[in-house]
Design a protein around this motif. Structure first.
Motif, PDB file in Angstrom:
ATOM      1  N   SER A  24       0.803  -1.216   0.000  1.00  0.00           N
ATOM      2  CA  SER A  24       0.000   0.000   0.000  1.00  0.00           C
ATOM      3  C   SER A  24       0.841   1.274   0.000  1.00  0.00           C
ATOM      4  O   SER A  24       0.276   2.357  -0.005  1.00  0.00           O
ATOM      5  N   ALA A  26       2.495   4.473  -0.975  1.00  0.00           N
ATOM      6  CA  ALA A  26       2.083   5.349  -2.074  1.00  0.00           C
ATOM      7  C   ALA A  26       2.582   6.760  -1.826  1.00  0.00           C
ATOM      8  O   ALA A  26       2.941   7.133  -0.708  1.00  0.00           O
ATOM      9  N   ASN A  60      -2.204  11.046  -6.805  1.00  0.00           N
ATOM     10  CA  ASN A  60      -3.110  10.861  -5.667  1.00  0.00           C
ATOM     11  C   ASN A  60      -3.432  12.181  -4.965  1.00  0.00           C
ATOM     12  O   ASN A  60      -3.262  12.324  -3.754  1.00  0.00           O
ATOM     13  N   ASN A  91       4.235   5.798   3.327  1.00  0.00           N
ATOM     14  CA  ASN A  91       3.722   6.789   2.384  1.00  0.00           C
ATOM     15  C   ASN A  91       4.505   8.099   2.461  1.00  0.00           C
ATOM     16  O   ASN A  91       4.967   8.496   3.538  1.00  0.00           O
TER      17      ASN A  91
END
Length: 297
Positions: A24, A26, A60, A91
């Motif tokens: 996950s 990102a 994003n 992240n």
């Protein structure tokens, strides 16, 4: 069934279940608004302050909406929620800030940039708060930020607030007085994160109140990240009546430096850019958005 095989199978199932957490990781692009009403706080997909949400504004992209009127200290928690959501754990974040979004980001870095922050799931509730990731609510020191780009930065304040050109009852207008916001936090304390500044110069209506070159709301001393306890007159090269705002991190003409980790990447030598977004990603935010699109990947 062989118990050893069962244990091995359960182990691999657990490992497979953990893979999404690892995968996950990102990058996110946070857009922090300035003064004035706009998007709904906590709704990271509401880009109504800026313009059409379909516009490419970095990987994003998330709209960090605060009310654009309250005090910087009061509203700073909304920005911290976003930083905790998208800039912790595995992240990383790119940040684009506009006008008063500059000091609200700087305030958070200076006051909370080395504090223990919760590592979260990057999935926000309606209030814009993300739940802690995994068991035991792990924490980390500060946030993972690659860089910060600032259009029409108000970290040095504006003389429009000094003379009461805005509503005196608005807490943000009081905060944006030049001496007030410059004393509010240590602008040099960025945790080593660079602020890349975009300074507009197409000022007309209020230029007589603003020293040097301006975009009609903030002068170069603020949008260019010039240090000191008060503003000064800074201009484009060739202007005989004030000192040059230099590009990059160089000391400005006259010997006054920029704050640490502040660099001017766009000085509006052609006097093309005003302050205003026009709800369509315009003004001095337009070239910043283009650079974010190209580099926030």
């Amino acid at each position: 069934m062989n118990t050893t095989l069962l244990r091995v199978g359960l182990f691999f199932l657990l490992m497979l279940g953990a893979l999404p957490l690892c995968a996950s990781a990102a990058n996110y692009t946070l857009w922090v608004n300035g003064r004035g009403a706009g998007g709904v706080p906590g709704n990271y997909q509401d880009f109504s302050y800026w313009g059409p949400a379909a516009v490419n504004a970095g990987v994003n992209k998330q709209a960090v909406n605060w009310d654009g009127a309250g005090s910087i200290a009061e509203q700073s928690g909304i920005v911290r929620n976003a930083l905790d959501c998208f800039c912790t754990g595995s992240n990383w974040c790119y940040i684009a800030a506009y006008s008063a979004g500059d000091p609200i980001v700087g305030y958070n870095l200076a006051h909370y940039g080395s504090s223990q922050r919760p590592v979260t799931t990057a999935v926000a509730n309606a209030a814009g708060v993300c739940a802690p990731a995994g068991g035991g609510a792990p924490t980390q020191s500060g946030w993972n930020i690659k860089w910060i780009r600032v259009a029409a930065g108000a970290g040095g304040g504006t003389e429009l607030a000094d003379v009461g050109a805005w509503a005196l009852g608005e807490a943000l207008a009081r905060d944006l007085r030049t001496a007030t916001v410059r004393a509010m936090y240590n602008h040099n304390s960025t945790g080593g994160v660079m602020f890349y500044m975009y300074a507009g110069a197409r000022g007309t209506l209020y230029s007589f109140l603003l020293p040097g070159q301006d975009d009609e709301v903030v002068a170069y001393h603020s949008s260019g990240g010039v240090s000191g306890s008060s503003g000064g007159a800074y201009c484009n090269p060739g202007d005989w009546f004030c000192r040059d705002l230099t590009l990059g991190e160089q000391v400005n003409e006259g010997g006054v430096p920029k704050w640490s980790y502040h660099a001017v990447v766009l000085r509006d030598d052609g006097e093309r850019y005003t302050h205003y977004l026009q709800k369509n990603w315009q003004g001095i935010a337009a070239p910043m958005r283009a650079d974010v699109e190209a580099s926030a990947l």
